[in-house]
Motif scaffolding. Structure first.
Motif, PDB file in Angstrom:
ATOM      1  N   ILE A   5      46.652  34.455  39.310  1.00  0.00           N
ATOM      2  CA  ILE A   5      46.814  35.236  40.532  1.00  0.00           C
ATOM      3  C   ILE A   5      45.961  34.660  41.659  1.00  0.00           C
ATOM      4  N   SER A   6      44.670  34.409  41.361  1.00  0.00           N
ATOM      5  CA  SER A   6      43.824  33.931  42.468  1.00  0.00           C
ATOM      6  C   SER A   6      44.192  32.519  42.879  1.00  0.00           C
ATOM      7  N   GLY A   7      44.674  31.723  41.956  1.00  0.00           N
ATOM      8  CA  GLY A   7      44.990  30.344  42.298  1.00  0.00           C
ATOM      9  C   GLY A   7      46.361  30.148  42.919  1.00  0.00           C
ATOM     10  N   LEU A   8      47.320  30.980  42.544  1.00  0.00           N
ATOM     11  CA  LEU A   8      48.705  30.644  42.879  1.00  0.00           C
ATOM     12  C   LEU A   8      49.478  31.662  43.705  1.00  0.00           C
ATOM     13  N   VAL A   9      49.058  32.909  43.737  1.00  0.00           N
ATOM     14  CA  VAL A   9      49.876  33.904  44.439  1.00  0.00           C
ATOM     15  C   VAL A   9      49.511  33.976  45.922  1.00  0.00           C
ATOM     16  N   ARG A  10      50.473  33.645  46.769  1.00  0.00           N
ATOM     17  CA  ARG A  10      50.234  33.675  48.217  1.00  0.00           C
ATOM     18  C   ARG A  10      51.372  34.338  48.991  1.00  0.00           C
ATOM     19  N   ASP A  11      52.359  34.900  48.296  1.00  0.00           N
ATOM     20  CA  ASP A  11      53.457  35.519  49.040  1.00  0.00           C
ATOM     21  C   ASP A  11      53.255  37.020  49.280  1.00  0.00           C
ATOM     22  N   TYR A  12      52.228  37.578  48.730  1.00  0.00           N
ATOM     23  CA  TYR A  12      51.855  38.967  49.012  1.00  0.00           C
ATOM     24  C   TYR A  12      50.364  39.003  49.311  1.00  0.00           C
ATOM     25  N   GLY A  13      49.964  39.980  50.115  1.00  0.00           N
ATOM     26  CA  GLY A  13      48.540  40.182  50.353  1.00  0.00           C
ATOM     27  C   GLY A  13      47.833  40.561  49.063  1.00  0.00           C
ATOM     28  N   VAL A  14      46.556  40.273  48.959  1.00  0.00           N
ATOM     29  CA  VAL A  14      45.847  40.518  47.699  1.00  0.00           C
ATOM     30  C   VAL A  14      45.787  42.001  47.349  1.00  0.00           C
ATOM     31  N   ASP A  15      45.537  42.845  48.331  1.00  0.00           N
ATOM     32  CA  ASP A  15      45.486  44.287  48.051  1.00  0.00           C
ATOM     33  C   ASP A  15      46.864  44.787  47.622  1.00  0.00           C
ATOM     34  N   GLU A  16      47.870  44.349  48.365  1.00  0.00           N
ATOM     35  CA  GLU A  16      49.238  44.785  48.104  1.00  0.00           C
ATOM     36  C   GLU A  16      49.696  44.345  46.712  1.00  0.00           C
ATOM     37  N   PHE A  17      49.376  43.122  46.361  1.00  0.00           N
ATOM     38  CA  PHE A  17      49.866  42.622  45.083  1.00  0.00           C
ATOM     39  C   PHE A  17      49.224  43.353  43.916  1.00  0.00           C
ATOM     40  N   LYS A  18      47.912  43.503  43.981  1.00  0.00           N
ATOM     41  CA  LYS A  18      47.234  44.225  42.899  1.00  0.00           C
ATOM     42  C   LYS A  18      47.821  45.629  42.773  1.00  0.00           C
ATOM     43  N   ASN A  19      47.995  46.259  43.893  1.00  0.00           N
ATOM     44  CA  ASN A  19      48.540  47.610  43.893  1.00  0.00           C
ATOM     45  C   ASN A  19      49.929  47.661  43.268  1.00  0.00           C
ATOM     46  N   ASN A  20      50.755  46.701  43.609  1.00  0.00           N
ATOM     47  CA  ASN A  20      52.115  46.696  43.088  1.00  0.00           C
ATOM     48  C   ASN A  20      52.145  46.509  41.576  1.00  0.00           C
ATOM     49  N   VAL A  21      51.304  45.607  41.081  1.00  0.00           N
ATOM     50  CA  VAL A  21      51.300  45.346  39.635  1.00  0.00           C
ATOM     51  C   VAL A  21      50.847  46.590  38.877  1.00  0.00           C
ATOM     52  N   ILE A  22      49.791  47.187  39.376  1.00  0.00           N
ATOM     53  CA  ILE A  22      49.290  48.387  38.694  1.00  0.00           C
ATOM     54  C   ILE A  22      50.290  49.530  38.825  1.00  0.00           C
ATOM     55  N   ALA A  23      50.950  49.598  39.950  1.00  0.00           N
ATOM     56  CA  ALA A  23      51.965  50.636  40.130  1.00  0.00           C
ATOM     57  C   ALA A  23      53.078  50.493  39.110  1.00  0.00           C
ATOM     58  N   LEU A  24      53.510  49.265  38.886  1.00  0.00           N
ATOM     59  CA  LEU A  24      54.554  49.063  37.891  1.00  0.00           C
ATOM     60  C   LEU A  24      54.050  49.438  36.503  1.00  0.00           C
ATOM     61  N   ALA A  25      52.808  49.067  36.225  1.00  0.00           N
ATOM     62  CA  ALA A  25      52.246  49.377  34.910  1.00  0.00           C
ATOM     63  C   ALA A  25      52.139  50.895  34.717  1.00  0.00           C
ATOM     64  N   ARG A  26      51.680  51.584  35.734  1.00  0.00           N
ATOM     65  CA  ARG A  26      51.566  53.043  35.595  1.00  0.00           C
ATOM     66  C   ARG A  26      52.946  53.702  35.503  1.00  0.00           C
ATOM     67  N   THR A  27      53.913  53.091  36.141  1.00  0.00           N
ATOM     68  CA  THR A  27      55.281  53.592  36.011  1.00  0.00           C
ATOM     69  C   THR A  27      55.735  53.484  34.559  1.00  0.00           C
ATOM     70  N   ALA A  28      55.477  52.336  33.970  1.00  0.00           N
ATOM     71  CA  ALA A  28      55.840  52.143  32.563  1.00  0.00           C
ATOM     72  C   ALA A  28      55.136  53.182  31.687  1.00  0.00           C
ATOM     73  N   LYS A  29      53.889  53.398  31.980  1.00  0.00           N
ATOM     74  CA  LYS A  29      53.089  54.373  31.227  1.00  0.00           C
ATOM     75  C   LYS A  29      53.666  55.779  31.394  1.00  0.00           C
ATOM     76  N   PHE A  30      53.976  56.110  32.638  1.00  0.00           N
ATOM     77  CA  PHE A  30      54.468  57.452  32.933  1.00  0.00           C
ATOM     78  C   PHE A  30      55.746  57.762  32.147  1.00  0.00           C
ATOM     79  N   PHE A  31      56.582  56.762  32.007  1.00  0.00           N
ATOM     80  CA  PHE A  31      57.857  56.983  31.318  1.00  0.00           C
ATOM     81  C   PHE A  31      57.786  56.621  29.832  1.00  0.00           C
ATOM     82  N   ASN A  32      56.587  56.313  29.370  1.00  0.00           N
ATOM     83  CA  ASN A  32      56.415  55.943  27.959  1.00  0.00           C
ATOM     84  C   ASN A  32      57.359  54.834  27.542  1.00  0.00           C
TER      85      ASN A  32
END
Lengths: 212, 212, 212, 212, 212, 212, 212, 212
Positions: E25-52
């Motif tokens: 992530i720190s070396g290669l991801v440049r198409d999203y802002g750092v705050d936005e990207f972290k947020n999106n990944v965790i959001a997807l993970a919590r979505t998965a969690k929410f729906f078991n």
């Protein structure tokens, strides 16, 4: 202590709207979106109206490709002087325009126009030269590119102008919501769709609460 | 030799958080991404907390569309004064606010707020006028467009403000990592996902090395 | 007449490369593309080498997530002092660093670093405070966003710094191509792919002409 | 089940580098930064080299303003055929070029070139027409604007091409790091400064751990 | 009538999180802002969690510069299989990974990862090839530039993938707020600061209404 | 009262066009689109021609990769001095150039060139140092990125230069349309396609009206 | 084998220029810069001229705010049919227009116009419906925003259109430089300032070589 | 011959406005400017009104943070059904909504809403699945970022939707200006400030001509 903060005072300010003409806008303004720019210009005009500021309209060669003033400005200020300049590019070179400014008795000049680097920058620097405090409304002024706008704003800032936008002008003139809460709220809501949305949400939420 | 460098000093600085209200943010802030902006505001708040700086919160018409303060700010500073301004747009026009600033005894004011061109620019210029050194936190302040933000920053810079961002504020206050390496690292890591990643990588690499 | 133009002089300039560390760059620099930023940093370093300028390298917590210096910098300057700061964020707060600067006997300081708003801005303002002329290399310095970079550059410009980029540094030091046409051409070509292309085209065209 | 996934196979792929000439690049490529574009082209070339893929170079009017091939490509592939097309714009219209492709015996063609909408799009569509699977390397191909590039990529995607970038080409060919961990790591590190940084940090962290 | 709409079904979907590692992530991801990207990944993970949903984590060379998985993902899914691939770049080439997918019994695969063009695109196309319906979460996947991301998304769309984002995944799985209004609201509010703000405003407005 | 407004005067201004050479433009200019930049340079040149301003052309190493002057400039000013500098990067370091400037007897210098941060910034600061008023034409000057251009403009603005663009130069020189309505209209129309369109529309509308 | 590649053939292609009227361009086109857009339209027109393709001009309500055709188009094609549509928005709904198309006997239609989403998209889809091969010239077509343009291009691509730009049209028609090297070079040079620069550099380099 | 062109027919089209609620817009829409987005939504609504198309309004949880419908929509369509969905996210999952659609008897559905990837994409794909032709109005639909919008548009395009914008919808419905020149002109002028400007210029020019 000297007062270093150039601050707008509704009893000492006048508004100069320079060359917001249909041909100039459609032909030359590309640093703001078309919806946004129209909205900003009208917002500044309504702000002037709301505070009963003296307004001076001026045009450059309106009977030609530059086109007539935006009709909304004419409609909003039926009694304002419209200085139709026969040729002077810098409005300050036109004696009638300067006389109209002087006739207001105001020493703070709020300026916006098309294009930023010419119709705004020239009278701004001339007026500062004459001892006026000048407040440039960046987002109600347009030109061909963001780069050109930025260079012009830097020129004016280094020349002593205060860089503003229509909303900061309204807020600095209003100073206190209590001077007219509803009027000021209506002004802002009408010109800031983002604020209109939060007002709509607030009203909806209150209705929900009281109807439960 | 005169000290020309306006430098933050944790024993002389106070933090003013102006109008970070839910309605204003959702309705008016468009110059930063939503994730980025929330992160920056909380980062500045946690920085203030970390250095035990006096913090003053203030709101404009919170019982209306402008909405309540971000809950995180209330939670972080349960003992901070919250100046709920009854109408003054420029916080400096509110006597309680100025009294709260004076009560801190600090002469360096770190300001952030919504919107940059109004809620930040006005008290910034007023405070400079009163002899304070003012440090504007550009990235914890938001407004309607990058162009408006830029004009407001230029106005403040020419008015004598120091333009900062939350991370440079934290770093200028900290001065030396050794004052609290772990605490400062935790602060930064929590608010800079980019830094959190390199910390994660570092820990992983060390674990790899020692487990081989 | 006073000399108002702060102009780089290769006999009076030193280069300070502050915290170009692998972790800081990968974690925090987002205002330049990765290829572009690496290229700019190395270009500045090779410029320093080409002019035999005294170079001072410094790092912040290199034995930690901030990571080691870019290896290319270490390789380019095997004899340069590397001030490994034990904690001071502003390099100017480190006595060894200041001593190293003073040891150069130079009064013009060319600074670049990561991040712009901290590692560059702080020593820049400190050095100006001490009477040095400071030349900030904007494009060999990086930080988290263009907005943060811009605020930091404005702070430094208003504080008296000269805003430069690596190529203008090289050109202002070189002054005249004839001092070493081939060397300077090689320097530029190696770091400016756009220039390398026109050199390639020129050579090709000449070969075409003479082979006809 | 039919194999729907067009997947690169290092034993069945050839690389076509079309018109990466100095004049064309400096005159016409504006959709990528100059540093980034040069890096991408060389990265693709080194990828081809790393996997020992057959490479065909071709130029259009190199003895004219289009200029010679990038010297790095000539140096990397001293034994590759260079088809100097006397006039055909679509390389596939040149019999020698098609013969060179056929001589490789490969059915998967990896194409990049300047400009995307012409020198890449035309042979891509021609080769698909002849039954080849074509993999377009978008980021090693350049043209006059992002809008033109996007239209050309859509044309090719709808025409059946696989849209790739140099790194995905390298990864799809490599398939498994274990085929040559060090070689593949070196390839990537040399061309991805972002990856080089994390490699540097990793090495530093391990050294720190073992030296403690 | 055939069902043409590929629609997520929480009883038939599994989530594949591919290579969200700190170094990548720190070396290669440049198409999203750092705050936005972290947020999106965790959001997807919590979505998965929410729906078991069954979740499969996988890493590429985690004991190296690619770094460990984001710690938040490990913490959220203590019981999920973590397939540490010894070398395969395409996760689908790893038998354990495919076995883990098959073990879920699900036929709809939600995929996100770093980098989009490799770690997402390859298993996406492989899984479609095997008859799965694949839903690519574009904003929880990152890569080196918007241009590379766009080419990769086009490749996948033409290959039959459904292009989604974390919020549309959450919404398509939820289908009806009434399945758990508070839970779903909490999920969204925690990950969408914009929505958190309107929730804060709504609560404030209701409090205002009832306290009057 | 002192005249604070630096205002162009056609009887006191000269134009310096510095290094608008084909190789430099194609190799190094990336902050403006190619069409836009060519148009801006020629627009400034035609403006100089229209006002019969003394023009000085200068080149750096034109017999090399930097290439010859844009042919249009040579054609427009057959009688202008062309100072072919044998090596000096700052044109002001060339005695012939300074002599040519002095020979004009003008004290206002309008400067544009390639690249902004070198070929424009250096003579600008030198000339200010010698007591000239300098007007930098930002949009007829180009360099490698918007960030570099912005830093250079800030350096020059803080050094006392007036930041302009070709159209504001033309307008400030013209002052009054009546000095030559048709000539000035033709100049503007030829170089501003946006204005050409509104002129075309105006003519069409008038024809419609009179033919009814 | 079926010929899958829709390829322009100068003996089978006609050019349809739809509504390039001064009012529409100045009022509605915002997805390209004004200089760039004018240049692209004229470039396409000159390409049509160069290849002696049948050209059909058409206007919508030219005696009204939409304005007259760009004068350059009228001048370039004095003998082309100009279908002045009395009201039909989709040119294909006008019988005279379709008759003019049929009269050319061509089955490949190259279309550009203002605005992309209406004046280009509608006749494009109608013509495909009638069995023509349609080639949309994206960069000689304009509309209100890049987002609107992109949606329209996607609609047309999915509807079977070939997405092109003026330069790829020229190149696909030319096929081989040798058909008229000088003519084609002149066409390209006149419309691509970037190419004009490399031609200037080439000529300069050759002159240098031979004069030595 | 089969009719391949999905073309809007005012006698067969209905408009579905999905969740244009104040809270959703202020909290979640960031891919269009606030002025532009409000304008586009109202423009689409007025288009529906102008053509007397059946309109169906629907909301999601309007008695909550999502907020009430934009008041302008309620005012414009006092007789339209407003389906207040009790929980279904995909409006097509709500029986009343589908019944309302069926009750129109129309087979062409024009859809816009907030957010694009959910409230637009889901019913779009559901309706296509049921055999409707669906026309997505991209610029009257908003979401969190341009990247998310683009992915959603690609999903819908590949699913068979026609991608439109409000102006192309209006134009495709109108087909011929003569059906109501003044009405259509008024509609467009009111919602396209760029067009309003050219209308103003046209009227001014005609007045000039006749008054001479």
């Amino acid at each position: 202590m000297a007062d270093l903060y150039k601050r707008l005072d509704k009893d000492n300010a006048a508004v100069l709207l320079v060359d917001h003409q249909t041909g100039l806008i459609s032909g030359l303004v590309r640093d703001y979106g078309v919806d946004e720019f129209k909205n900003n210009v009208i917002a500044l005009a309504r702000t002037a109206k709301f505070f009963n500021l003296p307004v001076i309209l001026t045009t450059s060669f309106e009977h030609g490709p530059n086109g007539p003033l935006m009709q909304e400005l004419i409609d909003l200020f039926p009694d304002a002087p419209i200085i139709s300049r026969p040729g002077q590019i810098n409005a300050w070179d036109n004696e009638d325009f300067v006389a109209a400014v002087e006739a207001t008795g105001r020493k703070q000049l709020i300026i916006a126009g098309v294009v930023t680097d010419v119709c705004v920058a020239f009278p701004t620097l001339s007026a500062i030269n004459e001892g006026y405090d000048v407040f440039v409304v960046a987002d109600a002024s347009g030109t061909g590119s963001k780069q050109v706008a930025n260079a012009a704003l830097m020129r004016m800032a280094h020349g002593g102008a205060q860089l503003m936008n229509w909303f900061s002008v309204a807020a600095e003139l209003q100073r206190d919501w209590r001077h007219d809460v509803e009027g000021f709220g209506a002004l802002i809501s009408a010109q800031l769709p983002g604020y209109q949305n939060v007002m709509g949400s607030y009203a909806g939420a209150q209705k929900d609460a009281t109807q439960k």
